[in-house]
Design a protein around this motif. Sequence first.
Motif, PDB file in Angstrom:
ATOM      1  N   LYS A 157       0.807  -1.221   0.000  1.00  0.00           N
ATOM      2  CA  LYS A 157       0.000   0.000   0.000  1.00  0.00           C
ATOM      3  C   LYS A 157       0.836   1.265   0.000  1.00  0.00           C
ATOM      4  O   LYS A 157       0.472   2.261  -0.627  1.00  0.00           O
ATOM      5  N   GLU A 158       1.954   1.270   0.715  1.00  0.00           N
ATOM      6  CA  GLU A 158       2.763   2.498   0.784  1.00  0.00           C
ATOM      7  C   GLU A 158       3.339   2.873  -0.574  1.00  0.00           C
ATOM      8  O   GLU A 158       3.348   4.049  -0.936  1.00  0.00           O
ATOM      9  N   GLN A 159       3.808   1.897  -1.332  1.00  0.00           N
ATOM     10  CA  GLN A 159       4.315   2.190  -2.680  1.00  0.00           C
ATOM     11  C   GLN A 159       3.189   2.693  -3.581  1.00  0.00           C
ATOM     12  O   GLN A 159       3.390   3.595  -4.388  1.00  0.00           O
ATOM     13  N   LYS A 160       2.012   2.096  -3.419  1.00  0.00           N
ATOM     14  CA  LYS A 160       0.869   2.524  -4.230  1.00  0.00           C
ATOM     15  C   LYS A 160       0.447   3.945  -3.876  1.00  0.00           C
ATOM     16  O   LYS A 160       0.139   4.757  -4.752  1.00  0.00           O
ATOM     17  N   LYS A 161       0.461   4.270  -2.588  1.00  0.00           N
ATOM     18  CA  LYS A 161       0.121   5.636  -2.167  1.00  0.00           C
ATOM     19  C   LYS A 161       1.137   6.640  -2.712  1.00  0.00           C
ATOM     20  O   LYS A 161       0.770   7.730  -3.173  1.00  0.00           O
ATOM     21  N   GLU A 162       2.398   6.279  -2.668  1.00  0.00           N
ATOM     22  CA  GLU A 162       3.439   7.165  -3.194  1.00  0.00           C
ATOM     23  C   GLU A 162       3.271   7.351  -4.701  1.00  0.00           C
ATOM     24  O   GLU A 162       3.440   8.457  -5.223  1.00  0.00           O
ATOM     25  N   TYR A 163       2.921   6.293  -5.397  1.00  0.00           N
ATOM     26  CA  TYR A 163       2.687   6.372  -6.839  1.00  0.00           C
ATOM     27  C   TYR A 163       1.546   7.353  -7.125  1.00  0.00           C
ATOM     28  O   TYR A 163       1.654   8.205  -8.006  1.00  0.00           O
TER      29      TYR A 163
END
Length: 177
Positions: A157-163
């Motif tokens: 989720k954190e990578q997706k939020k950053e994206y």
Amino acid sequence: MDSNFRRQAYQFLLTCELEGWLDPSRGLLKAKPCQPPPRGGREKKARASVTLERGSVTLELEMEQHKPSRLQKDVAAILSEMQIEFVEEFIDERSGYSLDLLLRDKRTAIEVDGPSHFIVGTHIPLGKTVMKHRHMQQLGFDLRILPYWEWDQLKGKEQKKEYIRRLLTSTPSVILL
């Protein structure tokens, strides 16, 4: 006329109007919004009626509104976790197009482009995808394109939020006009 021909005629007329080849004051294109698909139902598509009028010619076109893909639902879930307000499968009344995710500002739209938007085995978008993106940009939407292969590479989720943060704060996607 079959539905594919009517859909192509519609896109052609929309292009003519947006490019200024037809007088927009004549009210060429009018779209009537449709209701979203019922939740939990088996129906995968809803319909929007688009009326094309030019002089004495009227053409009714049924546009299909698709049920969100698993990929789109994943993106929507991340937007919700980030507390970013949006409408899913928004029908633009001026064009009849469905936008995957329209943000609260009613201007920024995220188009979640899965494999069916590209030539098989490539990252080259299909003509109908390019045309939709172009039309939406010409209609004033700040269009952000989210291709499936970029999303698929993200872990957690954190990578997706950053994206999503980068997607929404970067320069808008460029569509060649």
